[in-house]
Design a protein around this motif. Structure first.
Motif, PDB file in Angstrom:
ATOM      1  N   ALA A 324       0.830  -1.197   0.000  1.00 29.99           N
ATOM      2  CA  ALA A 324       0.000   0.000   0.000  1.00 29.99           C
ATOM      3  C   ALA A 324       0.868   1.252   0.000  1.00 29.99           C
ATOM      4  O   ALA A 324       0.588   2.220  -0.718  1.00 29.99           O
ATOM      5  CB  ALA A 324      -0.933  -0.018   1.205  1.00 29.99           C
ATOM      6  N   ALA A 325       1.925   1.255   0.818  1.00 29.66           N
ATOM      7  CA  ALA A 325       2.824   2.410   0.857  1.00 29.66           C
ATOM      8  C   ALA A 325       3.502   2.624  -0.493  1.00 29.66           C
ATOM      9  O   ALA A 325       3.632   3.757  -0.977  1.00 29.66           O
ATOM     10  CB  ALA A 325       3.857   2.217   1.961  1.00 29.66           C
ATOM     11  N   ALA A 326       3.898   1.539  -1.135  1.00 28.91           N
ATOM     12  CA  ALA A 326       4.539   1.655  -2.453  1.00 28.91           C
ATOM     13  C   ALA A 326       3.574   2.186  -3.507  1.00 28.91           C
ATOM     14  O   ALA A 326       3.993   2.822  -4.484  1.00 28.91           O
ATOM     15  CB  ALA A 326       5.081   0.291  -2.877  1.00 28.91           C
ATOM     16  N   ALA A 327       2.261   1.944  -3.301  1.00 28.31           N
ATOM     17  CA  ALA A 327       1.255   2.405  -4.261  1.00 28.31           C
ATOM     18  C   ALA A 327       0.734   3.796  -3.946  1.00 28.31           C
ATOM     19  O   ALA A 327      -0.181   4.276  -4.627  1.00 28.31           O
ATOM     20  CB  ALA A 327       0.094   1.414  -4.295  1.00 28.31           C
ATOM     21  N   GLY A 328       1.283   4.437  -2.906  1.00 26.57           N
ATOM     22  CA  GLY A 328       0.923   5.816  -2.637  1.00 26.57           C
ATOM     23  C   GLY A 328       0.240   6.091  -1.318  1.00 26.57           C
ATOM     24  O   GLY A 328      -0.022   7.259  -0.990  1.00 26.57           O
ATOM     25  N   ALA A 329      -0.087   5.073  -0.521  1.00 30.55           N
ATOM     26  CA  ALA A 329      -0.692   5.304   0.786  1.00 30.55           C
ATOM     27  C   ALA A 329       0.335   5.906   1.742  1.00 30.55           C
ATOM     28  O   ALA A 329       1.535   5.608   1.659  1.00 30.55           O
ATOM     29  CB  ALA A 329      -1.244   4.008   1.364  1.00 30.55           C
ATOM     30  N   PRO A 347       0.176  -1.263  15.940  1.00 32.94           N
ATOM     31  CA  PRO A 347      -1.023  -0.702  15.328  1.00 32.94           C
ATOM     32  C   PRO A 347      -0.625   0.304  14.258  1.00 32.94           C
ATOM     33  O   PRO A 347       0.210   1.178  14.489  1.00 32.94           O
ATOM     34  CB  PRO A 347      -1.745  -0.035  16.502  1.00 32.94           C
ATOM     35  N   THR A 348      -1.223   0.171  13.084  1.00 34.11           N
ATOM     36  CA  THR A 348      -0.786   0.909  11.902  1.00 34.11           C
ATOM     37  C   THR A 348      -1.966   1.636  11.273  1.00 34.11           C
ATOM     38  O   THR A 348      -3.034   1.045  11.098  1.00 34.11           O
ATOM     39  CB  THR A 348      -0.160  -0.075  10.886  1.00 34.11           C
ATOM     40  N   VAL A 349      -1.753   2.908  10.950  1.00 34.52           N
ATOM     41  CA  VAL A 349      -2.782   3.711  10.293  1.00 34.52           C
ATOM     42  C   VAL A 349      -2.260   4.130   8.920  1.00 34.52           C
ATOM     43  O   VAL A 349      -1.161   4.701   8.812  1.00 34.52           O
ATOM     44  CB  VAL A 349      -3.151   4.953  11.114  1.00 34.52           C
ATOM     45  N   LEU A 350      -3.053   3.857   7.884  1.00 38.30           N
ATOM     46  CA  LEU A 350      -2.705   4.221   6.513  1.00 38.30           C
ATOM     47  C   LEU A 350      -3.732   5.218   5.994  1.00 38.30           C
ATOM     48  O   LEU A 350      -4.940   5.012   6.142  1.00 38.30           O
ATOM     49  CB  LEU A 350      -2.703   2.992   5.611  1.00 38.30           C
ATOM     50  N   ALA A 351      -3.257   6.283   5.363  1.00 36.04           N
ATOM     51  CA  ALA A 351      -4.133   7.269   4.749  1.00 36.04           C
ATOM     52  C   ALA A 351      -3.939   7.250   3.241  1.00 36.04           C
ATOM     53  O   ALA A 351      -2.939   6.748   2.735  1.00 36.04           O
ATOM     54  CB  ALA A 351      -3.841   8.662   5.303  1.00 36.04           C
ATOM     55  N   GLY A 352      -4.916   7.816   2.521  1.00 32.57           N
ATOM     56  CA  GLY A 352      -4.800   7.878   1.075  1.00 32.57           C
ATOM     57  C   GLY A 352      -4.917   6.528   0.404  1.00 32.57           C
ATOM     58  O   GLY A 352      -4.332   6.306  -0.660  1.00 32.57           O
ATOM     59  N   CYS A 353      -5.687   5.625   0.986  1.00 29.57           N
ATOM     60  CA  CYS A 353      -5.818   4.285   0.424  1.00 29.57           C
ATOM     61  C   CYS A 353      -6.873   4.269  -0.682  1.00 29.57           C
ATOM     62  O   CYS A 353      -7.751   5.132  -0.748  1.00 29.57           O
ATOM     63  CB  CYS A 353      -6.197   3.288   1.518  1.00 29.57           C
TER      64      CYS A 353
END
Length: 464
Positions: A324-329, A347-353
């Protein structure tokens, strides 16, 4: 270290081949476990088949009494069972003890419900009697998961046994000592071979699912559930499946973002995200997105870093986060494998998914909260519906009309409004699509474990 044995036909048998389970806290060895052979599976199923008519003929009150005695024994064995569960799959001991207590309550519930599980009379010819009666299906293969191994097992075992079925039980290879100890507590209260236990991995599970049983009841991964469905299509057994999910949480405009973030954190991070109905993807209205994300990050950083069940599973969770991070999150917190022993993950929070990221589209089963920002409640509902799964969903809203739309329109078995977890005892729901089929809990599980027979009775002719 526990030396696990198998229970086949009322006899505890040693292993001919075995494997070891290491604990997720520190990597230490927890148990040595038999790998069931094809002969073990055949012997357990035959013993269960031979014992089933006698158990089915046992009075329902006597079956219920046996289940109550088994529940009492489980209650008394809570401490050892909770410590073993924690050592095997990582749940804190206090939380594991709560899971055991839930299992005790479930057994006691089915002990009472089993005696009330009756048929009905039909309105037919006045000179005849027409009935619909329930009978046990026969031999039930119960294949259970590692994430809540006692409570889930007690549901399937309790409902199957109290309705007159015999059971061949295979706990997960990731929590086998927990299943072994559970069987040691329960089995003495039933006649020999009414409850057998096999251990092992996918090969043993596949052999059991393809054996001549009448029901295969499985709680676990979707891929395994689909393999079981294929196996039962060949044998004619009933497949009762509660499988994976990618459960959405919708945060509507106008809600308190701090409260919503706390609900989301509990839903996504409790038990390190290893709960069947955990929050897996979040659709947040743009009006509250910024304060919600700030509060969710703060909540995540307050959550303790717990272990996942093993490093193999941790690697799979981290791979989704990394992709996800590699795809822009954006990784707002977490997302880094900590140093040290065990299988811990923060615990991990991802934005821009986006919906096409695996961390949104697939089941993660870890402490990860991928956030998708939406412009309306309609958009949130539409995107939440786009899933191969249909287990559960959560909606946080102050609008009664939105709550009504959500529970009517979301294609899942359970909808929770304004609470990430919760529900009345005895609630049951149908998972859908990739999440399974059939009732897994509640009084309706007794129906799944039985077949209905229609009986028409007339008096003999007077000429006879």
């Amino acid at each position: 270290m526990h030396e696990v044995q198998q229970l086949v036909g009322g006899v505890w048998v040693p292993a001919t081949a075995s494997f070891e389970v290491v604990g997720p806290h520190d990597g230490s060895r927890v148990s040595a476990v038999p790998e069931a052979s094809a002969a073990d599976v055949a012997a357990a199923v035959k013993a269960a088949r031979d014992a089933q008519p006698g158990w089915a003929a046992t009075a329902p009150a006597a079956r219920a009494a046996a289940l109550r005695a088994a529940a009492d024994a489980l209650d008394q064995g809570t401490d050892e069972l909770a410590r073993t569960m924690s050592a095997e799959m990582g749940k804190p001991v206090d939380g594991a003890a709560e899971s055991v207590a839930a299992g005790v309550g479930t057994l006691r519930q089915y002990a009472e419900l089993g005696q009330l599980h009756g048929g009905r009379a039909l309105a037919g010819d006045p000179g005849a009697v027409d009935l619909m009666v329930h009978q046990p299906r026969g031999v039930v293969a119960a294949v259970t998961p590692w994430n809540d191994p006692v409570a889930v097992s007690c549901g399937l075992l309790g409902a199957a046994l109290v309705t007159g079925n015999t059971v061949v039980y295979k706990p997960s290879e990731r929590a086998p000592a927990t299943g072994w100890l559970l069987t040691r507590l329960l089995a003495p209260h039933f006649p020999p071979a009414v409850l057998s236990m096999l251990s092992g991995g996918g090969t043993a599970g596949a052999a059991l699912a393809g054996a001549e049983v009448d029901v295969v009841a499985h709680v676990g991964a979707t891929a395994t559930g689909r393999a079981i469905a294929l196996a039962t299509a060949r044998t004619g057994a009933k497949a009762l499946l509660e499988n994976g999910g990618s459960d959405p949480l919708i945060v509507d405009a106008g809600v308190d973002p701090a409260w919503a973030a706390q609900q989301a954190a509990v839903g996504a991070f409790a038990n390190s995200g290893q709960i069947c109905v955990a929050v897996e993807r979040l659709y947040v209205h743009r009006d509250v997105a910024r304060p919600f994300l700030d509060a969710l990050v703060a909540a995540a950083e307050r959550f303790p870093i717990g272990p996942l069940v093993d490093r193999r599973h941790r690697d799979a969770v981290h791979a989704q986060v990394s992709a996800a991070a590699a795809a822009g999150a954006g990784v707002l917190t977490g997302g880094v494998i900590p140093d040290g022993p065990g299988a811990h993950y923060p615990p991990t929070v991802l934005a821009g998914c986006t919906d096409d990221m695996a961390v949104v589209a697939e089941e993660t089963f870890g402490p990860v909260a991928p956030v998708v920002v939406v412009d309306s409640f309609d958009e949130a509902l539409t995107r939440a519906r786009r899933s191969a799964y249909g287990l559960a969903a959560t909606v946080l809203t102050g609008s009664m009309s939105h709550a009504q739309r959500a529970w009517r329109e979301l294609p899942v078995g359970t909808v929770k409004v304004n609470a990430a977890f919760g529900g009345a005892p005895g609630g049951a729901a149908h998972p859908r699509r990739g999440s399974g089929q059939g009732f897994g809990y509640g009084p309706e599980l007794l129906d799944e474990m039985t077949v209905t027979k229609v009986v028409h009775l007339e008096a003999p002719s007077t000429g006879w």
